[in-house]
Design a protein around this motif. Structure first.
Motif, PDB file in Angstrom:
ATOM      1  N   UNK A   3       2.873   8.906 -11.179  1.00  0.00           N
ATOM      2  CA  UNK A   3       2.951   8.949  -9.715  1.00  0.00           C
ATOM      3  C   UNK A   3       1.916   8.070  -9.014  1.00  0.00           C
ATOM      4  N   UNK A   4       1.373   7.087  -9.702  1.00  0.00           N
ATOM      5  CA  UNK A   4       0.489   6.109  -9.084  1.00  0.00           C
ATOM      6  C   UNK A   4       1.094   4.733  -9.326  1.00  0.00           C
ATOM      7  N   UNK A   5       1.355   4.030  -8.254  1.00  0.00           N
ATOM      8  CA  UNK A   5       1.995   2.725  -8.379  1.00  0.00           C
ATOM      9  C   UNK A   5       1.152   1.710  -7.625  1.00  0.00           C
ATOM     10  N   UNK A   6       0.820   0.627  -8.289  1.00  0.00           N
ATOM     11  CA  UNK A   6      -0.094  -0.368  -7.730  1.00  0.00           C
ATOM     12  C   UNK A   6       0.563  -1.740  -7.784  1.00  0.00           C
ATOM     13  N   UNK A   7       0.491  -2.452  -6.678  1.00  0.00           N
ATOM     14  CA  UNK A   7       0.892  -3.852  -6.652  1.00  0.00           C
ATOM     15  C   UNK A   7      -0.402  -4.653  -6.696  1.00  0.00           C
TER      16      UNK A   7
END
Length: 155
Positions: A3-7
């Motif tokens: 549940x952690x999404x990084x661009x």
């Protein structure tokens, strides 16, 4: 990370300036969630205590960004469109202590990348201490004249 999404954009350039949004797709290609608002990177300069200061004061210029950057981000400071020499120009904060008339001018900062992302310029005005003393002296003389006039008028 669940549940952690990084661009992460490496070698950020001016052409990367945009609003970024995200959406999640289910395994079958259906839309599960879409962001309503995005994130935009903006760089600005903030001056503390103010943009008009008196010689001898401590002035802090802060290069601010609209999104958090890593602690090892390198900043470039400019005075009148000329880069300041390192090492004082590579940090988020530029401290002028004590500030003098030579510090007056237009300041901007940039986040160091292949193509620097610059802030708009902020003008720092430095007044001499003699101006403040002259203004205080003039105010004292005017106050004395007013008090004397009121005293004589009452008599």
């Amino acid at each position: 990370m669940e549940n952690h999404h990084i661009l992460r954009i490496k070698n950020l350039t001016r052409s990367d300036s945009a609003e970024y949004t995200f959406r999640f797709l289910t395994d079958d290609g259906g839309l599960k969630y879409s962001a309503v608002a995005g994130v935009t990177l903006i760089v600005t300069v903030k001056v503390t205590p103010s943009v008009v200061v008196t010689e001898g004061q401590r002035v802090t210029l802060t290069c601010s960004t609209s999104c958090p950057l890593t602690d090892n981000t390198t900043y470039i400071w400019y005075q009148n469109r000329r880069p300041l020499t390192p090492p004082e120009s590579q940090h988020k904060h530029l401290v002028l202590d004590p500030v003098s008339s030579q510090h007056a001018g237009n300041y901007s900062c940039a986040v160091k990348t292949l193509q620097h992302i610059n802030s708009p310029e902020e003008t720092l005005t430095v007044t001499g201490t003699w101006i403040s003393a002259a203004a205080a002296g003039t105010a004292a003389v005017l106050l004395a004249i007013i008090l004397l006039s009121v005293f004589l008028w009452i008599r």
